[in-house]
Write an enzyme that holds these catalytic residues in place. Structure first.
Site, PDB file in Angstrom:
ATOM      1  N   ARG A 298      59.578  64.914 105.950  1.00 23.79           N
ATOM      2  CA  ARG A 298      58.702  64.459 104.870  1.00 23.79           C
ATOM      3  C   ARG A 298      59.410  63.451 103.968  1.00 23.79           C
ATOM      4  NH1 ARG A 298      53.909  67.289 104.080  1.00 23.79           N
ATOM      5  NH2 ARG A 298      53.703  69.203 105.298  1.00 23.79           N
ATOM      6  N   GLU A 327      59.759  72.873 109.209  1.00 24.54           N
ATOM      7  CA  GLU A 327      58.564  73.635 108.855  1.00 24.54           C
ATOM      8  C   GLU A 327      58.009  74.296 110.112  1.00 24.54           C
ATOM      9  OE1 GLU A 327      55.694  71.321 106.736  1.00 24.54           O
ATOM     10  OE2 GLU A 327      57.225  70.271 105.567  1.00 24.54           O
ATOM     11  N   GLU A 338      47.396  65.470 108.540  1.00 27.89           N
ATOM     12  CA  GLU A 338      48.214  65.347 107.342  1.00 27.89           C
ATOM     13  C   GLU A 338      49.236  64.228 107.494  1.00 27.89           C
ATOM     14  OE1 GLU A 338      50.763  68.198 104.282  1.00 27.89           O
ATOM     15  OE2 GLU A 338      50.269  68.934 106.288  1.00 27.89           O
ATOM     16  N   ASP A 395      41.371  56.780 106.182  1.00 30.03           N
ATOM     17  CA  ASP A 395      40.877  56.234 104.916  1.00 30.03           C
ATOM     18  C   ASP A 395      41.584  54.905 104.654  1.00 30.03           C
ATOM     19  OD1 ASP A 395      39.414  56.138 102.568  1.00 30.03           O
ATOM     20  OD2 ASP A 395      40.986  57.121 101.410  1.00 30.03           O
ATOM     21  N   HIS A 617      41.813  71.542 101.002  1.00 31.18           N
ATOM     22  CA  HIS A 617      42.876  71.164 101.931  1.00 31.18           C
ATOM     23  C   HIS A 617      42.258  70.178 102.904  1.00 31.18           C
ATOM     24  CE1 HIS A 617      46.255  71.038 104.522  1.00 31.18           C
ATOM     25  NE2 HIS A 617      46.856  72.083 103.988  1.00 31.18           N
ATOM     26  N   CYS A 619      43.390  68.428 105.216  1.00 30.93           N
ATOM     27  CA  CYS A 619      43.818  68.423 106.609  1.00 30.93           C
ATOM     28  C   CYS A 619      43.001  69.392 107.462  1.00 30.93           C
ATOM     29  CB  CYS A 619      45.291  68.774 106.717  1.00 30.93           C
ATOM     30  SG  CYS A 619      46.332  67.542 105.915  1.00 30.93           S
TER      31      CYS A 619
END
Length: 651
Positions: A298, A327, A338, A395, A617, A619
């Site tokens: 990330r 993760e 995501e 988007d 959320h 995602c």
């Protein structure tokens, strides 16, 4: 104009007299004589029968008179209407070779006949369409230009009649009413070719008479689309007609289906190659080799994504799976979405310097600042390609010209890395959608009535700020010494628009283009319009909340709970702007899949903490909704949540 009015009045007065006295013979005779031959059609409907009208700018047809005659015809007794059809049969059976411009006028007049919307007339209509479809290219050229002058309602009606004819032939409600398919295989190709003339005519006009979507035939969605595609792709192995030759009739849903199936085939091929390679190296096959597996941190999202994609170029056509380093968890679609959302949000930030945002147009455009390499622009192209390939909506807000350039050309030139790509024919209208303030200034220059050279003092040179330094660019050779005048200002504007949308960011867009096509390379792209590529990338702006309600699942709630009833009542009665904000809040995009909200998955989960705002959320298309007891409180909390949401993976 006087002859136009006289003809209309004559036709109406003839019918009025027949209605008064109950004698329809004069009316039937008028229609029978008018339609008995092509020469008689021209004699009746030509503005000036003695004039040739050989220009593409004027068909010479008295269209208002034609509209009146057909409007009256629809209300005549059945016997009179049958006389017209018999006369049309006689006209079509007569030998008229070689063709003249009068013949072309007659074809257009007959094509506008509203009687052809009835299946009982299809045999006659088919022969008319066959003759029109078999005309020479030069004759078609004239017809295309003359069709431009048909009014909107008739143009629209004609498209519906032709599509209805095609659908009825493909899926006849009463097969016994039509000739056997094997005896009229030419019906559908003929109708589609005539429809192509209307489509070409529509594309000549700005704005067009009707939307390109008006040409879609939804009935074709139920065909074996891949068989159509393979027939088109392999004419030697599968000779014959294919709707893919005329992609304007295929809906975006049909084209997406073809593109996805083609993508799936390519995924299977790539997976098979990986399996064979493993076996040849005597390695144990594993499930991971079937996917494009990306592992990113990330904190280093862009650099890790660049490195992963660069190392796995040969796997881009496999199914995408994303893992965030450190993760735990399997990617069931949420992590991939995501990754897209976070990466796009970071790349499109102003301080990142890759794209400039125009607040008026509300779109991003490529920065013209030079780079050491253009890998990051390539990454954005790959992202868009992966989104289309994996059916994920992004988007992203690019102007329409971006998608036009992506299809220039639609297929990357084979084995020619130096080929020019991403260069499109651009106009001032394209600039208006990208940099509207600048476009307005150029339009004012074109409209200026004074002395342009004296009052503006411009040359064929422009200046661009790059890293705080102003650099001059000539729009043509020696441009710094060529003054803009009243006589050459159109050339100046065109060159300036070309510079802004093509030349100034050529390297950036080429990298972007190759990134997109490295994933989406498919001949199916040839069938797409730029607007349709945008729909595939960004989804549809059309919104129907009732469709979302139908596919919603509940966790802790039921559809009959008062909170849920209040919730849907509020969302349904929101303004369109708020509904878009709501969709952005809960899904990360204010667009919906091409097939509509019925293709979405949406979940509402209950929590008992009524002090918190509704959460989303994006995602997982999930809304966490506290059990507010009051409808008023629910409305207040929901509005606060969606107005403050950015739509990027809110927690």
């Amino acid at each position: 104009m006087r002859e136009n009015v006289k003809g209309c009045l004559f036709c109406r007065s003839l019918v009025e007299k027949a209605e008064e006295c109950g004698v329809w013979n004069p009316v039937q005779e008028f229609y029978a004589v008018t339609f008995e031959s092509f020469s008689q059609l021209n004699s009746t409907f030509k503005k000036e029968p003695s004039k040739d009208y050989r220009s593409t700018d004027d068909s010479g047809i008295n269209l208002n008179f034609v509209y009146t005659v057909y409007e009256v015809l629809e209300n005549l007794p059945q016997d009179a209407q049958k006389h017209v059809l018999k006369s049309i049969i006689n006209s079509l059976l007569k030998d008229r070779k070689p063709h003249s411009k009068d013949d072309l006028r007659a074809y257009i007049i007959l094509l506008l006949n509203p009687q052809f919307k009835n299946a009982t007339t299809y045999v006659i209509f088919a022969h008319l369409l066959r003759q029109m479809a078999s005309l020479s290219d030069q004759d078609h050229h004239y017809i295309v230009h003359w069709l431009k002058w048909i009014n909107h309602s008739c143009f629209q009606s004609l498209i519906k009649i032709l599509n209805g004819f095609i659908s009825c032939r493909l899926f006849p409600p009463k097969p016994q009413d039509l000739p056997p398919m094997n005896k009229c295989t030419w019906w559908i190709p003929s109708a589609t070719k005539v429809l192509a003339l209307l489509n070409a005519s529509n594309d000549l006009l700005h704005p067009p008479v009707v939307s390109y979507m008006e040409f879609y035939n939804p009935g074709l969605d139920h065909l074996n689309l891949m068989a159509e595609y393979y027939t088109w792709q392999n004419p030697s192995a599968h000779p014959g007609f294919s709707f893919c030759q005329y992609p304007f009739v295929l809906s975006i849903t049909a084209k997406r289906s073809i593109l996805q199936r083609d993508s799936e085939q390519q995924m299977i091929i790539m997976a098979r190659r990986s399996l064979v390679a493993k076996v040849q190296r005597r390695q144990m096959p594993d499930i991971g080799m079937l996917f494009l597996n990306l592992t990113v941190r990330r904190a280093h999202l862009v650099s890790d994504s660049l490195n992963e994609i660069a190392m796995k170029q040969h796997d881009l056509k496999k199914k995408l799976k994303v893992t965030f380093a450190g993760e735990p968890g399997l990617d069931m679609g949420g992590l991939t979405k995501e990754w897209f959302l976070l990466l796009i949000r970071q790349i499109f930030q102003q301080e990142y310097g890759m794209f400039n945002y125009d607040k008026t147009a509300r779109v991003f455009w490529f920065s013209s600042a030079p780079c050491e390499n253009y890998q990051e622009f390539n990454l954005v192209g790959v992202l868009m390609g992966l989104a289309v390939y994996n059916s994920i909506i992004l988007d992203i807000h690019f102007p329409a010209i971006c998608y036009k350039k992506l299809l220039s050309p639609a297929v990357v030139p084979y084995n020619n890395p130096s080929a020019t790509v991403g260069i499109a024919n651009v106009t001032l209208n394209d600039l208006k959608q990208t940099l509207p303030d600048l476009a307005r200034g150029l339009q004012e220059l074109l409209d200026y009535e004074g002395d342009v050279e004296e009052d503006f003092g411009l040359t064929f040179q422009t200046s661009v700020t790059e890293f705080g330094e102003v650099k001059a660019h000539s729009l043509k050779q020696g441009g710094e010494n060529i003054h803009v005048t009243n006589s050459n200002r159109k050339e100046y504007v065109q060159l300036y628009v070309d510079f802004l949308l093509n030349r100034s960011m050529r390297s950036q867009f080429q990298a972007f283009y190759h990134g997109f096509h490295s994933v989406c390379a498919s001949n199916a792209l040839i069938m797409l319009r730029p607007e349709e590529v945008e729909l595939l990338v960004c989804g549809s702006p059309t919104m129907d909340i009732s469709e979302l309600k139908k596919v919603t699942v509940y966790d802790g709630y039921t559809a009959t709970d008062s909170a849920i009833k209040h919730f849907w009542d509020l969302v349904t009665h929101m303004t369109l702007r708020l509904q878009k904000r709501f969709l952005l809040f809960t899904t990360g995009s204010d667009r919906v899949p091409i097939g509509g909200m019925s293709e979405m998955q949406f979940k509402i989960t209950r929590v008992d903490n009524t002090n918190m705002l509704p959460m989303a959320h994006t995602c997982f298309n999930q809304l966490v909704l506290p059990g507010y007891k009051s409808r008023k409180i629910l409305k207040q909390k929901l509005l606060i949540a969606i107005e403050n949401a950015e739509g990027f993976g809110l927690e």
